[in-house]
Design a protein around this motif. Structure first.
Motif: not given
Length: 249
Positions: A23, A36-42
């Motif tokens: 992070y 996107t948020f989902d991509e970074r969180f993934g």
């Protein structure tokens, strides 16, 4: 304290160390802000999973105490060694361990029995299968010491716990009556819970004479030999070949 610092601190409190480190790296790389948020969180989740799997593999390998850093990718399977490639390919999946079957590797000294046993041990660890390696002579000595200092129950547990128990150079070193009985107990337990991999310079028809008690010999060999896959290694000593290559430069 910034939002990033607060988040990484919380992640570390949750013991998500790799996720916290990733992070922080994401925050420093502006190009990742386009995701996107989902991509970074993934990406964070994948990094944490990869790190945990790597740590688990390292723990399993350390716990196995393998003397050789061997892997099937480095296997020398030249025809003169007499290895069945199809059999090796099948056994390398470690399905035989999951089905509580055994493996016996025999061959003259220096042909690579220990190395191949370690390759199986390392492959088991890769597949998250706990393994443990013992030289037969060292194990028999340890059983004698454990008998005197009262730690034999602990040693029995250590021998019974891993899914794969590797016993190297069977037939080298004297086996006491106590060691033979412990070996029988361990083999009997492992018929239902795990597998044995035994290497030896001697063919299996000579193994009976290694035991001080013929009754125990019958019991152990009946449980081990008759439900085992077998690999017969042939050819020149691998140690001699490596030494020759070093001399040739």
């Amino acid at each position: 304290m910034s939002t990033t610092e607060q988040t990484t601190s919380r992640l570390r409190e949750l013991r998500l160390t790799t996720m916290a480190e990733t992070y922080e790296l994401q925050a420093e790389q502006s190009k990742l802000h386009q995701l996107t948020f989902d991509e970074r969180f993934g990406l964070l989740v994948e990094a944490e999973i990869a790190a945990r799997e790597s740590r688990k593999l390292n723990r399993l390998v350390r716990g196995a105490s393998l003397p050789e850093n061997a892997a099937f990718e480095e296997l020398d399977n030249r025809p003169t060694r007499g290895m069945d490639k199809a059999l090796l390919s099948s056994l390398s999946s470690c399905g035989w361990i999951r089905h509580q079957q055994n493996l016996i590797i025999v061959g003259a000294t220096g042909v690579g029995k220990t190395w191949l046993a370690c390759a199986f041990g390392h492959q088991a660890c890769r597949l998250k299968i706990p393994a443990a390696f013992y030289r037969a002579s060292d194990l028999f000595s340890s059983i004698g010491e454990a008998t005197h200092d009262g730690s034999l129950p602990k040693l029995r547990l250590a021998l019974s716990k891993p899914s794969l128990l590797i016993l190297d150079d069977f037939g080298i070193g004297e086996m006491s009556s106590t060691a033979a009985q412990v070996l029988l107990d361990v083999v009997d337990r492992r018929m239902r819970t795990g597998s044995l991999l035994i290497t030896s310079q001697y063919p299996t028809d000579k193994w009976h004479s290694f035991f001080p008690d013929p009754t125990i010999a019958d019991a152990v060999l009946d449980r081990v030999v008759h439900q085992a896959h077998r690999i017969q290694l042939k050819g020149e000593s691998m140690r001699k070949l490596r030494g020759r290559k070093l001399l040739e430069g």
